[in-house]
Design a protein around this motif. Sequence first.
Motif, mmCIF file in Angstrom:
data_model
loop_
_atom_site.group_PDB
_atom_site.id
_atom_site.type_symbol
_atom_site.label_atom_id
_atom_site.label_comp_id
_atom_site.label_asym_id
_atom_site.label_seq_id
_atom_site.Cartn_x
_atom_site.Cartn_y
_atom_site.Cartn_z
ATOM 1 N N UNK A 56 0.842 -1.204 0.000
ATOM 2 C CA UNK A 56 0.000 0.000 0.000
ATOM 3 C C UNK A 56 0.872 1.246 0.000
ATOM 4 N N UNK A 57 2.062 1.136 0.611
ATOM 5 C CA UNK A 57 2.967 2.286 0.755
ATOM 6 C C UNK A 57 3.971 2.326 -0.394
ATOM 7 N N UNK A 58 4.700 1.226 -0.595
ATOM 8 C CA UNK A 58 5.668 1.168 -1.695
ATOM 9 C C UNK A 58 5.833 -0.281 -2.170
ATOM 10 N N UNK A 59 6.830 -1.004 -1.606
ATOM 11 C CA UNK A 59 7.085 -2.383 -2.022
ATOM 12 C C UNK A 59 6.953 -3.330 -0.830
ATOM 13 N N UNK A 119 -8.006 -7.226 8.485
ATOM 14 C CA UNK A 119 -8.550 -6.429 7.387
ATOM 15 C C UNK A 119 -7.637 -5.228 7.143
ATOM 16 N N UNK A 120 -7.227 -5.030 5.895
ATOM 17 C CA UNK A 120 -6.288 -3.949 5.574
ATOM 18 C C UNK A 120 -6.867 -2.567 5.837
ATOM 19 N N UNK A 121 -8.197 -2.444 5.806
ATOM 20 C CA UNK A 121 -8.764 -1.109 6.037
ATOM 21 C C UNK A 121 -8.683 -0.681 7.499
ATOM 22 N N UNK A 122 -8.213 -1.558 8.384
ATOM 23 C CA UNK A 122 -8.007 -1.156 9.783
ATOM 24 C C UNK A 122 -6.630 -0.517 9.983
ATOM 25 N N UNK A 123 -5.728 -0.656 9.006
ATOM 26 C CA UNK A 123 -4.384 -0.089 9.123
ATOM 27 C C UNK A 123 -4.412 1.398 8.748
ATOM 28 N N UNK A 124 -3.615 2.185 9.432
ATOM 29 C CA UNK A 124 -3.494 3.607 9.090
ATOM 30 C C UNK A 124 -2.115 3.803 8.470
ATOM 31 N N UNK A 125 -2.058 3.671 7.149
ATOM 32 C CA UNK A 125 -0.761 3.657 6.453
ATOM 33 C C UNK A 125 -0.200 5.060 6.230
ATOM 34 N N UNK A 126 -0.983 6.098 6.538
ATOM 35 C CA UNK A 126 -0.480 7.463 6.350
ATOM 36 C C UNK A 126 0.730 7.760 7.227
ATOM 37 N N UNK A 127 0.954 6.939 8.261
ATOM 38 C CA UNK A 127 2.094 7.168 9.148
ATOM 39 C C UNK A 127 3.426 6.737 8.522
ATOM 40 N N UNK A 128 3.375 6.027 7.380
ATOM 41 C CA UNK A 128 4.589 5.450 6.796
ATOM 42 C C UNK A 128 4.983 6.199 5.531
ATOM 43 N N UNK A 129 6.278 6.372 5.361
ATOM 44 C CA UNK A 129 6.810 7.019 4.167
ATOM 45 C C UNK A 129 7.498 5.968 3.293
ATOM 46 N N UNK A 130 7.450 6.117 1.977
ATOM 47 C CA UNK A 130 8.147 5.166 1.104
ATOM 48 C C UNK A 130 9.646 5.130 1.403
ATOM 49 N N UNK A 131 10.203 3.901 1.458
ATOM 50 C CA UNK A 131 11.626 3.711 1.707
ATOM 51 C C UNK A 131 12.156 2.623 0.779
#
Length: 782
Positions: free
Chosen positions: A376-379, A695-707
Motif C-alpha cells: 500500500x505504501x511502496x514495495x 482487514x487492511x482497512x483497519x491499518x493507518x498507512x499514512x504514518x509510513x513514508x516510502x523507503x
Amino acid sequence: MEGASSEAITVKGIDENGQRISSKTFGELVQAAFKESNNLCLETYGQHNVGGRLINDKGPVTIKTTGPAGQRLGCMGQPGTTIYCDGPASDDVGYLNIGANIQVMGHATNGVCNAMAQGKVMIKGSIGSRGLTMTKWNPDYTRPELWVLGSVGDTFAEFNCGGVAVICGIEPKSPNILGYRPCVGMVGGWIYYRGETDGTFSKNNVKEIVPDDVQWQWLLDNMPTYLETIQCTELLETLSVREEWKILISITPQERALMFSGPMPMQEFRSKVWDKGFGSGDPLRDLAPGLDRSPVGLIETGDLRRKMPYWANQESSAPCAFYCPVHIPTIERLRLLREGKQQEAYELILDYTPFPASVCGAVCPNLCMQNCSRQIVDESIDIALLGRSLLDVPIPAAPESLGKKVAIIGGGPAGINSAYQLAKQGVEAHIFEKDDKLGGKLAQVIPWDRLPKATWDAEIDRFVSMPNVKVHYGESMSKNKFAELQKNYDYVIIAVGTHEPRRIPFPGHEKVVPALDFLKSAKSSAPIKCGKKVVIIGAGNVGCDVACEAYRLGAEQVTLVDIQKPLAFGKEKEAAEALGATFQWPVFSKEVTDEGLIDNAGNLIPAQTVIISIGDVPALSFLPETIEVVKVGGASWLKTDKAGRTSEQAIFAVGDVERPGLATNALGAGKTAAEAIIAEIKGQEWIPFAKKVISLNTLTTEHYCPEPIDQDNPDNEADRCLSCGSCRDCHLCETICPVNAISRRELKEVGSFEYISDDKKCIACGFCSDTCPCGIWQMRPF
C-alpha cells in the motif's frame, strides 16, 4: 433468414494461428453464419453464450457444438431451436431460455435453467447447484422442463415458479440426489425424483407425494423421448418402476393459508399476553421504579457509550503469516530485529523451517510477499532476502529426550520438516529415503540456477547434524517393510510425495518423456539427449522449468502447449520466456510422431523431443488396505484430518501424497503433523493455526513514508514493516486521545505490555482506532 440453406455451416472458435477467439467475435461469426444456414456446427473452445438469440422465422434451427462449451449455453434460446452439446457444459445452461430444446451429453455445472420460461433442457449426467432457480411459467405456453439422468446440487429449484424437473438418480454424483435444502421459496411446478434424499426440502413451500395416475402417465409418455435423446434407451425398464418415484409439488396458496394463521390481533395479544404478564401496567415504570430515565447526553462515558475501544493485539494474523503455508510469524521476527534481539529473531524462524535460505530465500513464490500490506505504501517487505540471511545460523540444542521414535517414509520437504520439528522437541526421527540423497523433488528436479547448490547443501548439512535425526538411504518400501515400521516405531509419517508421472495414452505416447524423468536426468551426470526443437505438453511452472533445462541442454526452440490458458506464473515463467520459450493454447494433443506433436486439428508442431508435464501422482502400493484413500483425477491420495492423521491412529500423511502443492505447503504439513504428535506424546491439546487475516482497512498507512529496500542490510526491513495486527508500542493512541483515557501498562512477563482504556474517561470518539498504524484498536458495540 429468408432463403436460408439447411446445409450445415461450421464455425470454428480458433483463428488461423490456432489461438482461441473471444466470445464476442465468435458470436458475431455465428450470427453471420446463421444468415446463410439454419444448420450450424460450432467448434467451441470455451466461448460463452453459444446458441442463444438466433431468432428464427423460416423453419427449425439445429445447432451442434463440439469441444468445451463455455457459460450460458443456449442463453435466450428461441422456440424452434435445438442445441446439441456433445460433452459436458459449464454454468447457466439454458439461462433465460424461452423455447429452445437443449441437449447436453454429459454433466453440467451450476445454474442450469436459471430464469428459464419455456423449452426443455436434457442432461445426460448430473448438474451442480442452483438448478431450476427462478424458473418462470406463463399459462399461455408450455411449462419449462429439466431432465437430469443423475443428481442435482444444493439449493435446487429455489424460487421455482412453474418449472417441471425429472431427476432419475442414475449414477448420481451425490447419494443425496436433490442436494441440500431444495425448493426454498418454490411457489409453482413439481419435481419427479427417484432415489435417496436427506429430507431437507422446504416443507413451507412443497410437499412430498406419490404420483397419481395422471402424473405417472405423463412421466411414462415423456421418458422414452428423453432417453432416446441422450442415447440411453436401455434404461427405460429401470426407470419405469412406479414405486421408486416420488414428487415434490408446490403448496397451494389455500394450503399455505391454513399453515400460517397470520399475526394475533392486538386485542387478543393484550388479553392473552400483556395483561397476564404485566397486570395492564407499564413494565419499565412498575417493575423497575428506580431506573434512571433521564435523557442521554450528546457525549457520554461509561455504560452510556454506544461503542467502546478494544485493544485486539495479536488476535488477527498479519497477511504474511496467514498466507504462508508454514505460518512463519515474520512480523514477530522483525519486531525482535527492531529491538536488537538478532539471535532471537534468527532462532524464531528456525523454529518453523529448516530451509529459510533455500526454500524461503530461493524457490518459494513467496505468498507472504505477494500479500504484504507494505505494498500500500511502496514495495513488499523482502522476506526472501531475510530468509537468505539465516544460512549460517546454527540450530539450537535439542531438549531432553521424550523416549519416543517416529518413522518418516520419504525425505522430501514434508518429511524433513516433520523430522526437524520432532527432533527439536526430543523425539528420535528416522527418515527412510529411497534415493541416495535428501530433498525429494527440491534436490532432484529444481534447476541449480533457481536453487543454489551451496545454499541447499549447507542447510541439508545443518539438518542431518541434529542429534535426534537418523537418515536411512536406499530404502524401498513394501507392505512387509511398512508393517515392520508400524511395529517398531511409535508413529509413522508417510511423506513419499508424487513421483509417478501422469501419462495420456494417445498414439505415440511411448515417444514422450515425462517431465519428472527429464528434470531428474538434467541434474544428473548423464542427462537425456535433447533435440533442437522441443514441445512440452503442459504449460505450468514445472513445464517452464523443463523449458529452461532444455535450453541449457542444447535446445534452440521450445514450445509449451496447453488445453487452456497457461497456469505458469512468476519467476519460472519469466525465466522460460527470457530464454525464448513460446506458449500456444488451446492445443489438444492427438498424436506424437517422429516429426513432432499433432493436434486435434491436424496441425504439426515440429519437435525432435516431446515432453509431458501434466503432474505426478503418488505410488502407494506398499500401504495396507485399512488406510483410507480419496480418488481424485484418476489417482489415489491419502485421506487425513487437519493434523494430517490418516484413518489409522498412529499413521500420518503429509505433503503431496495428501494434497499437491508448493514446497512450502509440504513444509507446513510436516510441521503440523509433528506438532500434533508432540502434543499427543506430552498429553497436551493440539491447537491448529486458526487466526483470521487482519482487514487492511483497519491499518493507518499514512504514518509510513516510502523507503527503498537495502539489499546489503536485510535487517533494515524491520523498520519498513507495518506490523499488521501486532502493536509496535508507538504511543500514538495514548498521545492522540483527547480525554487521556488510554495508558500503557507493564505486564509481569519481561518486555510484555498492554494498552488500556479507562471507561470512566473514554467518550468513544474513535480517535485511537482511526490513528492506530497496526490496526489494533477496534471500536466495538458496547
